[in-house]
Design an enzyme around this catalytic site. Structure first.
Site, PDB file in Angstrom:
ATOM      1  N   ASP A   1      -1.345 -31.216 -27.024  1.00  0.00           N
ATOM      2  CA  ASP A   1      -2.014 -32.450 -27.422  1.00  0.00           C
ATOM      3  C   ASP A   1      -2.297 -33.316 -26.189  1.00  0.00           C
ATOM      4  O   ASP A   1      -2.483 -32.791 -25.088  1.00  0.00           O
ATOM      5  CB  ASP A   1      -1.126 -33.192 -28.436  1.00  0.00           C
ATOM      6  CG  ASP A   1      -1.933 -33.902 -29.501  1.00  0.00           C
ATOM      7  OD1 ASP A   1      -2.607 -34.888 -29.157  1.00  0.00           O
ATOM      8  OD2 ASP A   1      -1.889 -33.482 -30.666  1.00  0.00           O
TER       9      ASP A   1
ATOM     10  N   HIS B   1      -2.026 -39.882 -29.400  1.00  0.00           N
ATOM     11  CA  HIS B   1      -2.091 -38.843 -30.416  1.00  0.00           C
ATOM     12  C   HIS B   1      -0.888 -37.898 -30.365  1.00  0.00           C
ATOM     13  O   HIS B   1      -0.224 -37.646 -31.388  1.00  0.00           O
ATOM     14  CB  HIS B   1      -3.397 -38.065 -30.226  1.00  0.00           C
ATOM     15  CG  HIS B   1      -3.789 -37.201 -31.374  1.00  0.00           C
ATOM     16  ND1 HIS B   1      -3.392 -35.893 -31.492  1.00  0.00           N
ATOM     17  CD2 HIS B   1      -4.557 -37.461 -32.457  1.00  0.00           C
ATOM     18  CE1 HIS B   1      -3.908 -35.380 -32.593  1.00  0.00           C
ATOM     19  NE2 HIS B   1      -4.627 -36.312 -33.199  1.00  0.00           N
TER      20      HIS B   1
ATOM     21  N   SER C   1      -4.394 -34.350 -38.490  1.00  0.00           N
ATOM     22  CA  SER C   1      -3.488 -34.302 -37.337  1.00  0.00           C
ATOM     23  C   SER C   1      -2.087 -34.733 -37.714  1.00  0.00           C
ATOM     24  O   SER C   1      -1.103 -34.233 -37.180  1.00  0.00           O
ATOM     25  CB  SER C   1      -3.995 -35.223 -36.230  1.00  0.00           C
ATOM     26  OG  SER C   1      -5.010 -34.635 -35.488  1.00  0.00           O
TER      27      SER C   1
END
Length: 814
Positions: A139, A204, A381
């Site tokens: 990520d 994220h 996600s």
């Protein structure tokens, strides 16, 4: 249209910088390709190297035996690709596609982690609350200094921190908590290595990591699915410092997978997708290498569109047909399919909580320095790490399990949901308690095989059904209406397979019920469409090699919903009679209209919904849903001759606009509300997308839709539109302009009170269509367009009454 002078804005702001944003807005890195050679046994030693092709090999991928080539000067390189692809020694050459993240930011704080309760994690923790297997988070990195994550980080015991030496000789320097494959650094020996600092420069990856393994029962913050974990941070995506743009490439994803496998990861969490519909062979090979090493790959179904079916529009890695992949869609607190979430009854395995998910964010979160250490976000996600976390718990409880056993246990223990029936493989949502329990129901799997010699004959195959131990003992086939079946059906057919012949054309359902050796049962419905018409060979109207000529005449093949077209088969012709030289008449016309997967349209069975069958010579047909449709005509003459012809029809649906989010521009932060904003650009009649690469010759249509919050419906507001340009990546300079009520672009300094109206003084409706632009662009460049409304009842200067899309429509014009 209101944006009729949008191209003038590009001229006014001097947009001469296509290279600046190509790294984000285009679907692939300009001038870069991933190339794989065949082995010497297949092609000898005379293969083309990069230099011969006018390129440079800038990276090797030992995991898949491929190289990353870059054309000299980074110029447009499609001719080089076409030339190299003809070389018999090249197995494949494909663009270095960008990767897109699958999360939707949400600023509203939630005091409770509803997702853990929904999957019954507290009950599962009575069995297992921590994991010992390594979970690699591929990520934007992970904030390993976060107080709720430090104790759950994997630590590389073979590396001495900060000594500038690659102690374990893995190619990554000082990689204590993981690796950053997007950054090169120099070691004390003068050699170049990947950076060993996987610190998150966005949010994220840290948010994903917190869902998997934020420390539990430590008196602060939140709890992850695992109270303690081994999270390996592999940074393969970098933040570009502008809006929500990230730099993520296929080549970096492959390098990240290679690192994770080399360092012993058992589970890989990939909450992202390739930003293109093409099936990327290099990434598939990397994930397949993980499969061969027994590694589970958990990935997101994606949220590129509002409820998009990825069987119709494939998305990778979710759509790869690999056994070690688990693909996850997002569900809501009320167990509905999240409105932004993609789905697919073949490629998407199950659902997991994915809206308003509270988790960790970096201490210096880049979007706003005032954010706390925990925030709620939404997206597939966020759903994906729930599954990866449960897999880690399960594997730690059963260290002897294979990846297949871990996957099967998770899929067989879901909670069935009506909202996911027919939209995922299991039709259910993750349940941690059941996954860690002892009993799971068997899964019935039905495959429909058609007989090409008899279109009414079908073989149903249930041999793919399975349970935890692989012991399915009984198969029963239940026919809804026995009158539809040729011959007598005196009892319920049994056996792994069942051959059935139907009396008449139509859509049918046969239920398969399976029972295992523990007397647990499972069932599924087999959807059947007869007649089945093989279409592996398509002939044009003028193909003289085809004895019977099928020919479809249609005045248009694209348009907006509802699209009505006239279909005519009267130009079809039968065989020539050798005795009389006359043409035999067509005795039967069979039309099949089906909404299909454009990438797998060689067989009607690959269409994701049952086709419509019509037997007239000519007729008019109305398409009421958007998508790509296969129209096939089969004609038969009196001499047992058959001809087949097909065309494709693209139907755009305004309702299928990509979801762009809805935000209030309050100071100092943006606050989520119930307003939902959709928008996208259609290129040459294709589907609306929020990010496109197009040419000056392309015809485009840009549209938006605003679904106002209930408390705003009926209020007066101005519709506003503005666009941003990033001049250089280094200077982070943004040039902004706004559109006035005549479509004229005006320079804008970013002050809300000076933002002019695009459509003034409208009464907000529950759903409002905003036509933005139709036509062609006249100058290359990149722009990001946002739009929304400003309530006239609130002051202009604070931004409190300004509601817009969170994400931009990104348009890159060559």
């Amino acid at each position: 249209m209101k944006l009729k002078r949008l191209t003038e804005a590009m001229l006014l702001v001097g947009l001469g910088m296509t290279a600046v944003m190509e790294a984000q807005a285009a679907n692939a890195v300009e001038g870069q390709f991933i190339v794989k050679f065949k082995n010497e046994a297949e092609c000898g030693k005379g293969g083309t190297d990069a230099a011969e092709a006018g390129a440079t090999a800038v990276q090797t991928f030992p995991l898949i035996g491929a190289q990353l080539w870059e054309t000299q000067g980074g110029v447009s390189s499609e001719p080089m690709r076409e030339q190299v692809s003809q070389n018999p020694c090249i197995e494949y050459i494909e663009p270095n596609y960008f990767i897109a993240l699958d999360a939707i930011p949400n600023d509203e704080k939630f005091p409770e982690q509803w997702g853990l309760a929904k999957i019954e994690a507290p009950a599962a923790w009575d069995v297992q609350n921590s994991s010992s297997v390594i979970v690699a988070v591929l990520d934007t990195g992970v904030d390993y200094t976060h107080p709720d994550l430090t104790a759950s980080m994997w630590v590389n015991s073979k590396e001495i921190p900060g000594n500038g030496i690659d102690d374990d000789e893995n190619g990554c320097l000082d990689d204590v908590y993981g690796c950053n494959v997007t950054k090169l650094v120099q070691g004390s020996d003068g050699k170049t290595y990947f950076s060993g600092d996987p610190q998150d420069d966005y949010y994220h990856g840290t948010h994903v990591a917190g869902i998997i393994g934020a420390s539990g029962n430590n008196g602060i913050g939140i709890a992850g699915v695992n109270w303690s974990a081994k999270i390996m941070a592999v940074k393969s995506i970098s933040y570009l410092g502008f809006a929500n743009f990230t730099d993520a490439k296929t080549s970096d994803a492959i390098l990240a997978i290679e690192y994770a496998l080399k360092m012993g990861a058992k589970i890989i969490n990939a909450s992202w997708h390739i930003d293109d519909d093409d099936e990327v062979e290099s990434l598939r090979e990397a994930i397949q290498a993980a499969e061969q090493l027994g590694v589970l790959f958990v990935t997101a179904a994606g949220n590129r569109q509002s409820n998009q079916n990825i069987e119709q529009y494939p998305q990778y890695p979710a759509s790869y047909n690999l056994n070690n992949i688990i693909t996850v869609t997002a569900t809501t607190e009320t167990d509905e399919l999240a409105q932004f979430s993609n789905y697919g009854n073949v490629s998407v395995d199950l659902g997991a909580p994915g809206t308003e998910i509270y988790s960790t964010v970096p201490t210096d979160y880049k979007i706003d320095k005032d954010f706390p250490l925990y925030l709620p976000f939404a997206g597939t996600s966020m759903a994906t790490p729930f599954v990866a976390g449960v897999a880690a718990l399960l594997w730690s409880k059963h260290p002897d399990f294979s990846y297949q056993e871990v996957k099967d246990k998770i899929l067989m223990s879901v909670d069935p949901l009506p909202s996911l029936e027919g939209k995922t493989v299991t039709g259910g949502r993750l349940n941690a308690k059941k996954a860690l329990g002892s009993e799971t129901t068997p899964v019935a799997v039905c495959k429909v095989l058609y007989n090409p010699d008899n279109p009414m004959d079908v073989l149903l195959d249930g041999s793919g059904s399975y349970d935890q131990d692989g012991n399915i003992e009984n198969y029963q086939w239940i026919i809804s209406n026995v009158d539809d079946v040729k011959g007598e059906v005196d009892s319920i057919p049994v056996g792994k397979t069942y051959n059935i012949t139907f009396n008449r054309p139509g859509s049918y359902t046969v239920t398969l019920n399976v029972k295992d050796n523990s007397d647990l049962t499972g069932d599924t419905n087999c959807a059947i469409q007869v007649p089945y018409l093989p279409v592996s060979d398509y002939y044009s109207c003028n193909d003289e090699n085809n004895l019977v000529k099928a020919c479809i005449s249609a005045p248009v093949t694209q348009g907006d919903v509802p699209l009505t077209i006239s279909l005519d088969g009267s130009l079809s012709a039968g065989q020539i009679d050798g005795n009389t030289d006359s043409v035999t008449p067509i005795t039967r016309y069979t039309w099949l209209i089906s909404k299909c997967d454009p990438s797998q349209s060689e067989m009607v069975e690959n269409c994701y919904m049952s086709p419509t069958i019509i037997t007239d010579k000519s007729f008019s047909y109305t398409f009421n849903e958007g998508g790509t449709y296969l129209i096939m005509l089969r004609v038969d003459d009196g001499s047992n001759g058959t001809g087949i012809h097909q065309i494709m029809v693209n139907v755009r649906d305004f309702k299928l606009l990509p979801y762009l989010g809805g935000r209030i521009w309050k100071d100092p932060i943006e606050t989520d509300i119930a307003t939902k904003i959709f928008g996208g650009i259609s290129v040459n009649g294709g589907n609306y997308k929020s990010l496109v690469l197009l040419k000056l010759t392309d015809e485009v249509d840009i549209k938006g839709r605003i679904e106002a919050a209930p408390e705003h419906v009926g209020q007066q507001a101005d519709i506003v539109v503005w666009a941003d340009y990033l001049l250089t990546l280094e200077s982070d300079v943004i040039v902004s302009f706004m559109l006035d009520s005549t479509g004229v672009p005006l320079s804008w300094d970013g002050y809300w009170e000076r933002l002019v109206s695009f459509i003034p003084n409208v009464t907000l409706q529950p759903s409002q269509e905003i036509p933005l632009y139709h036509g062609k662009f006249v100058m290359p460049g990149t722009l990001g367009v946002r739009f929304g409304y400003r309530l006239l009842s609130l002051p202009k200067d604070t931004g409190d009454g300004l509601i817009s899309s969170e994400d931009s429509i990104i348009i890159d014009i060559e």
